[in-house]
Design an enzyme around this catalytic site. Sequence first.
Site: not given
Ligand code: ACO
Length: 325
Positions: A114, A252, A282
């Site tokens: 990214c 980004h 993304n």
């Molecule tokens: N739909 C519904 N529920 C979901 C989904 C989905 N697509 N994905 C995860 N969940 C659930 C999980 O299973 C979890 O359930 P549980 O509590 O029963 O175990 C719950 O939602 C919470 O999951 P978390 O992983 O704690 O959610 P979080 O608030 O951290 O959000 C996310 C997840 C959106 C991925 C966040 O961590 C994030 O944005 N991280 C950055 C990742 C990113 O942007 N990566 C891209 C590449 S790097 C970059 O570009 C910077």
Amino acid sequence: MRRSVMLSCGSYLPEKFLTNNDLAKLVDTTDEWITQRTGIRKRHMAGEGEKTSDMATRAAEKALKAAGLNGSDIDAIFLATTTPDQTFPATAVTVQDNIGMGDRGFAFDIQAVCSGFIYALSTADNFIKSGQINRALVIGAEHFTRLLDWDDRTTCVLFGDGAGAVVLEASDAGKGDKTDRGILTTHLHSEGAKRDLLYVDGGPSSTRSVGHVRMNGKEVFRNAVTRMSEAIVEAMEASGVSPADVNWLVPHQANRRIIDATAEKLNLSPEKVVVTVQDHGNTSAASIPLALATAVEDGRIRRGDLILMEAMGGGLTWGAALARW
Ligand code: ACO
């Protein structure tokens, strides 16, 4: 002082797109969850025969047209991608052929996930500043949906496909200070010890396969806000620029919450932030040039505006670039 002036930009998005409701038919998710946690509402998806080089070529052709140039005017192509057409040759050489450069100059791919566009921009800028080339195409292009595990709801809802390109040209017109047009400063970083936070579980030398994206979302989120903020401060300090001087933050586009948290941490007002994540998802290395092209085309970014670009991605890699459009 010799600088790399950004002459123009261009972008390309595949026709097909998936809404959050479309994804809810594939995995156990909802429009509400995706929108609240990421800000993403839809993402584009390349067609069956549509390759990264095709998208990169379309974006490059638009950027060249906007600059009034042809492929034969370009000395080098720096193409940031995580999703090349083939393991080799570089996707950049296919674009070189497609845009009619023949055997002029050189072309290669840059892999920083990214952060790829910032890495490519910095590399091209240094080639230009050293006097080795006069004009460059810097491209970010991704067919990222090909790396997704469509059974993994934690990653497959986040990414999309697309391409963006910028034409750079050497200029000696500036005074050598922050009022100059062109790229003022770039800053690159990586921390290989954190490579397991975000990776693809395949590759020629490990599994002989392409693999799928795997991610520790919470840790990536935390690192993204910290590292991108650090890189922004570094770029502003290196150029003697304050948040008030910045006209546009073009970050980004990974997640709306990461973008908002970074802007807030740096006291950059939300009206100065270009956000396209809702429409593109993304798109990895393509996300910054896609956002840039969107804001140039709709008239928000104007000649003379100071723009701050930042990214973080797998590696971990991160970086920032400050430029006067
Ligand atoms: N739909 C519904 N529920 C979901 C989904 C989905 N697509 N994905 C995860 N969940 C659930 C999980 O299973 C979890 O359930 P549980 O509590 O029963 O175990 C719950 O939602 C919470 O999951 P978390 O992983 O704690 O959610 P979080 O608030 O951290 O959000 C996310 C997840 C959106 C991925 C966040 O961590 C994030 O944005 N991280 C950055 C990742 C990113 O942007 N990566 C891209 C590449 S790097 C970059 O570009 C910077």
